[in-house]
Design a protein around this motif. Structure first.
Motif, mmCIF file in Angstrom:
data_model
loop_
_atom_site.group_PDB
_atom_site.id
_atom_site.type_symbol
_atom_site.label_atom_id
_atom_site.label_comp_id
_atom_site.label_asym_id
_atom_site.label_seq_id
_atom_site.Cartn_x
_atom_site.Cartn_y
_atom_site.Cartn_z
ATOM 1 N N HIS A 49 -14.146 9.456 -35.330
ATOM 2 C CA HIS A 49 -12.974 8.586 -35.290
ATOM 3 C C HIS A 49 -13.323 7.104 -35.446
ATOM 4 C CE1 HIS A 49 -14.374 8.388 -31.129
ATOM 5 N NE2 HIS A 49 -13.726 7.250 -31.021
ATOM 6 N N VAL A 50 -14.604 6.791 -35.539
ATOM 7 C CA VAL A 50 -15.057 5.403 -35.641
ATOM 8 C C VAL A 50 -15.447 5.108 -37.082
ATOM 9 C CG1 VAL A 50 -16.815 3.768 -34.883
ATOM 10 C CG2 VAL A 50 -15.847 5.384 -33.257
ATOM 11 N N SER A 51 -14.856 4.063 -37.677
ATOM 12 C CA SER A 51 -15.217 3.720 -39.054
ATOM 13 C C SER A 51 -16.227 2.582 -39.115
ATOM 14 C CB SER A 51 -13.971 3.372 -39.869
ATOM 15 O OG SER A 51 -13.320 2.247 -39.350
ATOM 16 N N ALA A 52 -16.350 1.778 -38.067
ATOM 17 C CA ALA A 52 -17.336 0.694 -38.029
ATOM 18 C C ALA A 52 -17.556 0.262 -36.589
ATOM 19 C CB ALA A 52 -16.881 -0.489 -38.875
ATOM 20 N N VAL A 53 -18.712 -0.381 -36.362
ATOM 21 C CA VAL A 53 -19.076 -0.865 -35.033
ATOM 22 C C VAL A 53 -19.742 -2.227 -35.195
ATOM 23 C CG1 VAL A 53 -20.515 -0.418 -33.002
ATOM 24 C CG2 VAL A 53 -19.451 1.471 -34.178
ATOM 25 N N LYS A 54 -19.536 -3.110 -34.220
ATOM 26 C CA LYS A 54 -20.294 -4.362 -34.207
ATOM 27 C C LYS A 54 -20.541 -4.792 -32.766
ATOM 28 C CE LYS A 54 -16.263 -7.278 -35.145
ATOM 29 N NZ LYS A 54 -15.716 -8.274 -36.075
ATOM 30 N N VAL A 55 -21.637 -5.536 -32.593
ATOM 31 C CA VAL A 55 -21.990 -6.091 -31.289
ATOM 32 C C VAL A 55 -21.943 -7.604 -31.426
ATOM 33 C CG1 VAL A 55 -23.750 -6.278 -29.496
ATOM 34 C CG2 VAL A 55 -23.466 -4.128 -30.739
ATOM 35 N N ILE A 56 -21.242 -8.235 -30.515
ATOM 36 C CA ILE A 56 -21.105 -9.688 -30.529
ATOM 37 C C ILE A 56 -21.786 -10.271 -29.299
ATOM 38 C CG2 ILE A 56 -19.460 -11.599 -30.352
ATOM 39 C CD1 ILE A 56 -17.572 -10.007 -32.068
ATOM 40 N N ARG A 57 -22.606 -11.276 -29.534
ATOM 41 C CA ARG A 57 -23.265 -12.013 -28.448
ATOM 42 C C ARG A 57 -22.393 -13.224 -28.155
ATOM 43 N NH1 ARG A 57 -27.673 -16.276 -28.469
ATOM 44 N NH2 ARG A 57 -28.651 -16.074 -26.436
ATOM 45 N N GLU A 58 -21.922 -13.325 -26.930
ATOM 46 C CA GLU A 58 -21.083 -14.447 -26.523
ATOM 47 C C GLU A 58 -21.886 -15.350 -25.593
ATOM 48 O OE1 GLU A 58 -16.620 -14.523 -25.260
ATOM 49 O OE2 GLU A 58 -17.842 -14.258 -23.456
ATOM 50 N N VAL A 59 -21.921 -16.629 -25.919
ATOM 51 C CA VAL A 59 -22.622 -17.612 -25.099
ATOM 52 C C VAL A 59 -21.566 -18.575 -24.547
ATOM 53 C CG1 VAL A 59 -24.410 -19.379 -25.030
ATOM 54 C CG2 VAL A 59 -24.668 -17.423 -26.566
ATOM 55 N N TYR A 60 -21.347 -18.477 -23.249
ATOM 56 C CA TYR A 60 -20.348 -19.314 -22.587
ATOM 57 C C TYR A 60 -21.031 -20.503 -21.934
ATOM 58 C CZ TYR A 60 -16.874 -20.889 -19.226
ATOM 59 O OH TYR A 60 -16.017 -21.660 -18.500
ATOM 60 N N ASN A 61 -20.543 -21.689 -22.213
ATOM 61 C CA ASN A 61 -21.078 -22.923 -21.651
ATOM 62 C C ASN A 61 -20.148 -23.377 -20.524
ATOM 63 O OD1 ASN A 61 -21.698 -25.657 -21.109
ATOM 64 N ND2 ASN A 61 -22.594 -25.869 -23.139
ATOM 65 N N HIS A 62 -20.634 -23.349 -19.305
ATOM 66 C CA HIS A 62 -19.810 -23.719 -18.149
ATOM 67 C C HIS A 62 -19.445 -25.205 -18.160
ATOM 68 C CE1 HIS A 62 -20.144 -19.903 -15.970
ATOM 69 N NE2 HIS A 62 -21.354 -19.815 -16.496
ATOM 70 N N ALA A 63 -20.324 -26.044 -18.661
ATOM 71 C CA ALA A 63 -20.076 -27.490 -18.653
ATOM 72 C C ALA A 63 -18.922 -27.873 -19.572
ATOM 73 C CB ALA A 63 -21.340 -28.248 -19.055
ATOM 74 N N THR A 64 -18.831 -27.206 -20.715
ATOM 75 C CA THR A 64 -17.780 -27.549 -21.679
ATOM 76 C C THR A 64 -16.620 -26.563 -21.668
ATOM 77 O OG1 THR A 64 -18.858 -26.298 -23.442
ATOM 78 C CG2 THR A 64 -19.457 -28.630 -23.231
ATOM 79 N N ASN A 65 -16.761 -25.476 -20.926
ATOM 80 C CA ASN A 65 -15.749 -24.420 -20.864
ATOM 81 C C ASN A 65 -15.456 -23.868 -22.262
ATOM 82 O OD1 ASN A 65 -14.034 -22.695 -19.471
ATOM 83 N ND2 ASN A 65 -12.259 -24.020 -19.798
ATOM 84 N N ALA A 66 -16.510 -23.728 -23.077
ATOM 85 C CA ALA A 66 -16.374 -23.222 -24.437
ATOM 86 C C ALA A 66 -17.339 -22.063 -24.634
ATOM 87 C CB ALA A 66 -16.668 -24.320 -25.446
ATOM 88 N N ALA A 67 -17.005 -21.213 -25.576
ATOM 89 C CA ALA A 67 -17.864 -20.065 -25.869
ATOM 90 C C ALA A 67 -18.133 -20.002 -27.367
ATOM 91 C CB ALA A 67 -17.195 -18.778 -25.408
ATOM 92 N N ASP A 68 -19.338 -19.603 -27.709
ATOM 93 C CA ASP A 68 -19.719 -19.357 -29.093
ATOM 94 C C ASP A 68 -20.028 -17.875 -29.219
ATOM 95 O OD1 ASP A 68 -19.621 -22.048 -30.050
ATOM 96 O OD2 ASP A 68 -21.521 -22.424 -29.013
ATOM 97 N N GLU A 69 -19.611 -17.291 -30.362
ATOM 98 C CA GLU A 69 -19.837 -15.872 -30.584
ATOM 99 C C GLU A 69 -20.671 -15.673 -31.837
ATOM 100 O OE1 GLU A 69 -15.890 -14.228 -30.738
ATOM 101 O OE2 GLU A 69 -15.873 -13.924 -28.583
ATOM 102 N N TYR A 70 -21.588 -14.708 -31.765
ATOM 103 C CA TYR A 70 -22.475 -14.391 -32.879
ATOM 104 C C TYR A 70 -22.508 -12.881 -33.058
ATOM 105 C CZ TYR A 70 -24.048 -19.035 -31.497
ATOM 106 O OH TYR A 70 -24.087 -20.360 -31.151
ATOM 107 N N VAL A 71 -22.305 -12.421 -34.283
ATOM 108 C CA VAL A 71 -22.422 -10.990 -34.564
ATOM 109 C C VAL A 71 -23.910 -10.688 -34.692
ATOM 110 C CG1 VAL A 71 -21.896 -9.130 -36.178
ATOM 111 C CG2 VAL A 71 -20.186 -10.904 -35.724
ATOM 112 N N ILE A 72 -24.420 -9.837 -33.796
ATOM 113 C CA ILE A 72 -25.855 -9.527 -33.821
ATOM 114 C C ILE A 72 -26.130 -8.142 -34.393
ATOM 115 C CG2 ILE A 72 -26.391 -11.078 -31.911
ATOM 116 C CD1 ILE A 72 -26.727 -8.429 -30.228
#
Length: 125
Positions: A49-72
């Motif tokens: 039932h799965v046609s694709a999969v991806k893993v995302i690395r999320e880096v959350y910065n507490h000082a700026t309250n922002a997150a960056d995401e990278y497909v690994i």
């Protein structure tokens, strides 16, 4: 002297694309569980039932309250399971006509234009 130390938090999310083309989050892993997240993604790829999969690395910065995401990790051939390997080749299909890009505000392509620039009379009659 005040120094702000930028603290970050890393996590991993496993996403699954179902046959309808919709991505859904399947699992969430801590920063120390990268290997487990990748193993989970590889095992999910084998499911019918799965046609694709991806893993995302999320880096959350507490000082700026922002997150960056990278497909690994991402499935290489997302449509490979949908087609049998010995399927007969069919004639190429015509490409779809070009469409206007979606509006960032509504998510829909712009509608037909109306007004004086399209030949309509803008003077009261």
């Amino acid at each position: 002297m005040n120094q702000v130390i930028a603290r970050t938090q890393v996590s991993y999310e496993v996403y699954v694309k179902d046959r309808s083309g919709r991505w859904e989050i399947h699992a969430h892993f801590t920063g120390a569980q990268k290997k487990q997240a990748e193993e989970e993604a590889r095992s999910l790829e084998k499911m019918a039932h799965v046609s694709a999969v991806k893993v995302i690395r999320e880096v959350y910065n507490h000082a700026t309250n922002a997150a960056d995401e990278y497909v690994i990790y991402e499935t290489r051939q997302s449509g490979a399971k949908d087609k049998p390997q010995n399927a007969p080749k069919t004639a190429p299909t015509r490409p779809a006509p070009a469409r206007a890009p979606a509006s960032p505000r509504t998510g829909f392509p712009p509608g037909p234009k109306t007004g004086p620039d399209k030949g309509q009379n803008s003077q009261p009659g």
